[in-house]
Write a protein that holds these residues in place. Structure first.
Motif, PDB file in Angstrom:
ATOM      1  N   VAL A  25      25.194 -34.373  12.926  1.00  0.00           N
ATOM      2  CA  VAL A  25      26.491 -34.246  13.618  1.00  0.00           C
ATOM      3  C   VAL A  25      26.336 -34.389  15.135  1.00  0.00           C
ATOM      4  O   VAL A  25      27.274 -34.700  15.855  1.00  0.00           O
ATOM      5  N   TYR A  61      27.315 -24.327  17.424  1.00  0.00           N
ATOM      6  CA  TYR A  61      28.072 -24.315  16.161  1.00  0.00           C
ATOM      7  C   TYR A  61      28.293 -22.903  15.639  1.00  0.00           C
ATOM      8  O   TYR A  61      28.252 -22.636  14.447  1.00  0.00           O
ATOM      9  N   SER A 116      17.669 -19.820   7.713  1.00  0.00           N
ATOM     10  CA  SER A 116      18.771 -20.746   8.001  1.00  0.00           C
ATOM     11  C   SER A 116      19.917 -20.450   7.048  1.00  0.00           C
ATOM     12  O   SER A 116      19.742 -19.760   6.029  1.00  0.00           O
ATOM     13  N   GLY A 117      21.081 -20.991   7.370  1.00  0.00           N
ATOM     14  CA  GLY A 117      22.236 -20.836   6.477  1.00  0.00           C
ATOM     15  C   GLY A 117      22.006 -21.527   5.145  1.00  0.00           C
ATOM     16  O   GLY A 117      22.411 -21.033   4.090  1.00  0.00           O
ATOM     17  N   THR A 118      21.325 -22.690   5.208  1.00  0.00           N
ATOM     18  CA  THR A 118      21.021 -23.412   3.965  1.00  0.00           C
ATOM     19  C   THR A 118      20.182 -22.557   3.024  1.00  0.00           C
ATOM     20  O   THR A 118      20.466 -22.462   1.827  1.00  0.00           O
ATOM     21  N   THR A 121      22.432 -19.829   1.389  1.00  0.00           N
ATOM     22  CA  THR A 121      23.321 -20.237   0.280  1.00  0.00           C
ATOM     23  C   THR A 121      22.509 -20.685  -0.939  1.00  0.00           C
ATOM     24  O   THR A 121      22.863 -20.378  -2.076  1.00  0.00           O
ATOM     25  N   HIS A 145      27.847 -26.124   2.775  1.00  0.00           N
ATOM     26  CA  HIS A 145      27.061 -24.890   2.618  1.00  0.00           C
ATOM     27  C   HIS A 145      25.601 -25.157   2.962  1.00  0.00           C
ATOM     28  O   HIS A 145      24.703 -24.514   2.416  1.00  0.00           O
ATOM     29  N   GLY A 146      25.363 -26.139   3.873  1.00  0.00           N
ATOM     30  CA  GLY A 146      23.990 -26.501   4.169  1.00  0.00           C
ATOM     31  C   GLY A 146      23.548 -27.641   3.268  1.00  0.00           C
ATOM     32  O   GLY A 146      24.276 -28.071   2.367  1.00  0.00           O
ATOM     33  N   GLU A 206      33.712 -21.224   1.437  1.00  0.00           N
ATOM     34  CA  GLU A 206      33.865 -20.756   2.818  1.00  0.00           C
ATOM     35  C   GLU A 206      35.206 -20.018   2.871  1.00  0.00           C
ATOM     36  O   GLU A 206      36.259 -20.656   2.726  1.00  0.00           O
ATOM     37  N   GLY A 210      35.317 -24.111   7.671  1.00  0.00           N
ATOM     38  CA  GLY A 210      35.022 -24.480   9.062  1.00  0.00           C
ATOM     39  C   GLY A 210      34.280 -25.802   9.150  1.00  0.00           C
ATOM     40  O   GLY A 210      33.790 -26.175  10.211  1.00  0.00           O
ATOM     41  N   ASP A 239      30.490 -17.843   1.481  1.00  0.00           N
ATOM     42  CA  ASP A 239      29.586 -18.408   2.484  1.00  0.00           C
ATOM     43  C   ASP A 239      30.168 -18.063   3.851  1.00  0.00           C
ATOM     44  O   ASP A 239      31.048 -18.763   4.344  1.00  0.00           O
ATOM     45  N   MET A 242      29.301 -19.158   8.878  1.00  0.00           N
ATOM     46  CA  MET A 242      30.065 -19.440  10.101  1.00  0.00           C
ATOM     47  C   MET A 242      31.061 -18.309  10.415  1.00  0.00           C
ATOM     48  O   MET A 242      31.232 -17.920  11.575  1.00  0.00           O
ATOM     49  N   LYS A 267      23.863 -17.848  11.739  1.00  0.00           N
ATOM     50  CA  LYS A 267      24.448 -18.111  13.056  1.00  0.00           C
ATOM     51  C   LYS A 267      24.512 -16.874  13.959  1.00  0.00           C
ATOM     52  O   LYS A 267      23.531 -16.493  14.574  1.00  0.00           O
TER      53      LYS A 267
HETATM   54  P1  KE4 Z   1      22.159 -24.171   8.542  1.00  0.00           P
HETATM   55  O1  KE4 Z   1      21.208 -24.477   7.422  1.00  0.00           O
HETATM   56  O2  KE4 Z   1      22.571 -25.435   9.296  1.00  0.00           O
HETATM   57  O3  KE4 Z   1      21.696 -23.042   9.461  1.00  0.00           O
HETATM   58  O4  KE4 Z   1      23.512 -23.570   7.895  1.00  0.00           O
HETATM   59  C1  KE4 Z   1      24.181 -24.341   6.929  1.00  0.00           C
HETATM   60  C2  KE4 Z   1      25.609 -23.880   6.815  1.00  0.00           C
HETATM   61  C3  KE4 Z   1      25.978 -23.115   5.722  1.00  0.00           C
HETATM   62  N1  KE4 Z   1      27.242 -22.665   5.565  1.00  0.00           N
HETATM   63  C4  KE4 Z   1      28.192 -22.946   6.492  1.00  0.00           C
HETATM   64  C5  KE4 Z   1      29.578 -22.422   6.296  1.00  0.00           C
HETATM   65  C6  KE4 Z   1      27.868 -23.714   7.637  1.00  0.00           C
HETATM   66  O5  KE4 Z   1      28.830 -23.993   8.558  1.00  0.00           O
HETATM   67  C7  KE4 Z   1      26.561 -24.194   7.806  1.00  0.00           C
HETATM   68  C8  KE4 Z   1      26.161 -25.059   8.984  1.00  0.00           C
HETATM   69  N2  KE4 Z   1      27.213 -25.411   9.872  1.00  0.00           N
HETATM   70  C9  KE4 Z   1      27.056 -26.678  10.569  1.00  0.00           C
HETATM   71  C10 KE4 Z   1      28.255 -26.838  11.520  1.00  0.00           C
HETATM   72  N3  KE4 Z   1      29.454 -27.099  10.840  1.00  0.00           N
HETATM   73  C11 KE4 Z   1      25.770 -26.786  11.286  1.00  0.00           C
HETATM   74  C12 KE4 Z   1      25.702 -27.886  12.317  1.00  0.00           C
HETATM   75  C13 KE4 Z   1      24.703 -28.927  11.947  1.00  0.00           C
HETATM   76  O6  KE4 Z   1      24.601 -29.267  10.746  1.00  0.00           O
HETATM   77  O7  KE4 Z   1      24.034 -29.409  12.876  1.00  0.00           O
END
Ligand code: KE4
Length: 432
Positions: A25, A61, A116-118, A121, A145-146, A206, A210, A239, A242, A267
Motif C-alpha cells: 500500500v 496505519y 503482527s496483526g497477521t 488473526t 485481516h493480514g 472487522e 477499516g 479483528d 485497527m 497496532k
Molecule cells: P499486520 O500484519 O500488517 O500488522 O496487521 C494485519 C491487519 C490485520 N487486521 C486488520 C484489521 C488490519 O487493518 C491489518 C493491517 N492493516 C493495514 C492497513 N489497512 C496495514 C498496512 C499495510 O499493509 O502496510
C-alpha cells in the motif's frame, strides 16, 4: 514541493526491494506518483527525505494514537534499552500488559502476544478451528485481516488498492474453506448460517471495517453475528487490530456492546513497534500450547521494547477524557471538510468512529457497503490526494484506507488541513 531525494531513494530501493517498498500500500500505485520516503516524525507531523513536513493522518496505519515520538513512550523505551532488548523468556512486563488488556477489553480473559496483526488473526483462526474441530471460516468482502493464506480472498487494504483482492500462491483448497459474505448484510449471514452454520468454525470480522476505507457496522449487524455464532456453536472473532484502543478504550466491542469469543489486536498496543495479540474466553484460550493441542509460537512474542511502549500507551489512553477529546477533534475535522466540499459542490461524505475516519468522494448519504465504496470517483481521489499532499497533508495513498487522528492533532493542524481541503475540492470542481 520538491521530492528529488524520495525519487532517488525509490529508484535505489526498487533494485533491492520488491516494488521498492516493504508493504504494497506504500507504493502509491493507486494514486500515481512515487512513494515518499519518510525520515522522521514529531507529534502530528512527519518529515520526508526532502524535508517536506506534513500533518500525518496515516499514523503508521493506526498505532500512533499519541502522535510521533510521544515523550512517555520514548521514556519507557529508553528505560527498557538500559535493561535489554530481548531474552526469549517471559518478563514481568508481559504479565502487566496482559493484565491491563484483560481489564480493559471486555472479551479478554486470557491473551497471548505475537508480533503482527497477521499473526494474531492467523492464530485466532487456528484456535477456533482446533476448539470447534470444524474447518469452514467466514469473512466479509473488503475486510482485511493480514496476509493469511486462507483470508486473502476478496480482501481489503493493499489487496483492494492494487485491484487484486485475491492472491496468487494461495492453494484453492485453502480458499475453498473460506466463505465470503457481504459486510453489513445481516439477512445474508442469517441465511448462510441456516444452511451451513453447524460446519462453521468461526466468523472473523472487522467490527468497524477499516480496510475498505472506514465503514461502521449498521445497527444489528454485529448482534446478528453474535446470535448466529451462539446458535451454531461457531466462534466469533473480532479483528480489532485497527479498532482496538482506537475507537474507544475497550475497542469496538465496548463501543457497540457486542462481545466476541476471541479478539485479535495490534497496532496501538505496540505504539509503533512490532506487536500483535489474540485473546478471549479462557475455555477457548486453554487449547493453545503448551496447555492445549493448538500450536502457536513466536521468537519475538512479547518483545520487551514493544511491551514497554505498549504499557506507556495504555497508561496514556486511560487518562480521563482521552477518547472524548480525540473523537471531538476528529468530528471537527470532518464537519469542516464536509462544509468545504458542499461549498465547492463536490460529492463528498464521511464516516467516523472515535479517532478513526473515512472520506469518500461520492454522493452516498452514508457509505455502509463495499459496493458504495468502489463507486467513489477514483480520478477525483487522485487529485484530492495529491493536492492535499502538495499542501502539507499526508493521507494514506489509497481510497480504501481509513484515516487516523492522534492526540497531537490540535486546532492548528485541523485548520491547516481544512485550508488544504478547500484547495483540493476546488481543483476537483475545476476538472469536472
Ligand atoms: P499486520 O500484519 O500488517 O500488522 O496487521 C494485519 C491487519 C490485520 N487486521 C486488520 C484489521 C488490519 O487493518 C491489518 C493491517 N492493516 C493495514 C492497513 N489497512 C496495514 C498496512 C499495510 O499493509 O502496510
Amino acid at each position: 514541493m520538491k521530492h528529488d531525494r524520495s525519487q532517488a531513494l525509490f529508484e535505489q530501493a526498487q533494485k533491492v526491494i520488491p516494488g521498492g517498498v516493504n508493504s504494497p500500500v506504500r507504493a502509491f500505485k493507486s494514486v500515481g506518483g512515487n512513494p515518499l520516503f519518510i525520515k522522521g516524525g514529531d507529534g502530528a507531523y512527519v518529515v520526508d527525505s526532502d524535508d517536506n513536513r506534513y500533518v500525518d493522518y496515516v499514523g503508521a496505519y493506526g498505532p500512533l494514537i499519541l502522535g510521533h515520538r510521544n515523550p512517555a513512550v520514548l521514556a519507557a523505551l529508553s528505560k527498557q534499552l538500559e535493561a535489554g532488548l530481548g531474552y526469549g523468556a517471559t518478563t514481568a512486563e508481559e504479565v502487566s500488559i496482559a493484565e491491563k488488556m484483560c481489564a480493559l477489553v471486555p472479551s479478554l480473559e486470557q491473551v497471548r502476544l505475537v508480533t503482527s496483526g497477521t499473526e494474531a488473526t492467523m492464530s485466532a483462526i487456528r484456535l477456533a478451528r482446533g476448539f470447534t474441530r470444524r474447518d469452514l471460516i467466514v469473512k466479509f468482502e473488503g475486510c482485511y485481516h493480514g496476509h493469511v493464506d486462507g483470508l486473502l480472498v476478496k480482501a481489503g487494504s493493499g489487496a483492494l488498492t492494487l485491484g487484486e483482492p485475491d492472491s496468487l500462491g494461495v492453494p484453492k483448497s485453502y480458499t475453498e474453506l473460506t466463505h465470503v459474505l457481504t459486510y453489513n448484510d445481516s439477512e445474508g449471514v442469517k441465511s448462510f448460517f441456516k444452511e451451513m452454520g453447524e460446519q462453521v468454525a468461526c466468523i472473523i470480522v472487522e467490527p468497524v471495517a477499516g480496510n475498505m476505507n472506514c465503514v461502521p457496522p449498521v445497527p444489528g449487524f454485529l448482534e446478528t453475528l453474535r446470535e448466529c455464532c451462539d446458535e451454531s456453536g461457531s466462534v466469533l472473532i473480532f479483528d480489532e487490530v485497527m479498532t482496538g484502543f482506537r475507537v474507544g478504550l475497550g475497542g469496538a466491542q465496548a463501543v457497540y456492546g457486542v462481545t466476541p469469543d476471541l479478539t485479535a489486536l495490534g497496532k496501538v498496543i505496540g505504539g509503533g513497534l512490532p506487536v500483535g495479540a489474540f485473546g478471549g474466553r479462557k475455555d477457548i484460550m486453554g487449547h493453545i500450547a503448551p496447555d492445549g493441542a493448538v500450536y502457536q509460537a513466536g521468537t519475538l512474542s512479547g518483545s520487551p521494547l514493544a511491551v514497554a511502549a505498549g504499557l506507556a500507551m495504555l497508561d496514556a489512553l486511560t487518562a480521563p477524557g482521552f477518547y472524548d477529546e480525540l473523537t471531538a477533534t476528529t468530528a471537527s475535522l470532518l464537519s469542516g471538510m464536509q462544509e468545504r466540499a458542499d461549498a465547492a459542490g463536490v460529492p463528498f461524505t464521511t464516516n467516523q468512529v472515535g479517532g478513526m475516519f473515512g472520506c469518500f468522494l461520492n454522493s452516498a448519504e452514508k457509505v455502509t457497503s463495499l459496493s458504495e465504496v468502489i463507486t467513489g470517483d477514483a480520478g477525483a481521489f487522485q487529485k484530492y490526494f495529491h493536492v492535499m499532499l502538495e499542501n502539507g497533508i499526508y493521507l494514506a495513498p489509497s481510497a480504501f484506507e481509513a484515516g487516523f487522528v492522534s492526540k497531537a492533532h490540535g486546532p492548528e493542524e485541523i485548520q491547516h488541513t481544512l485550508d488544504a481541503a478547500e484547495k483540493a475540492f476546488h481543483r476537483i470542481k475545476q476538472s469536472v
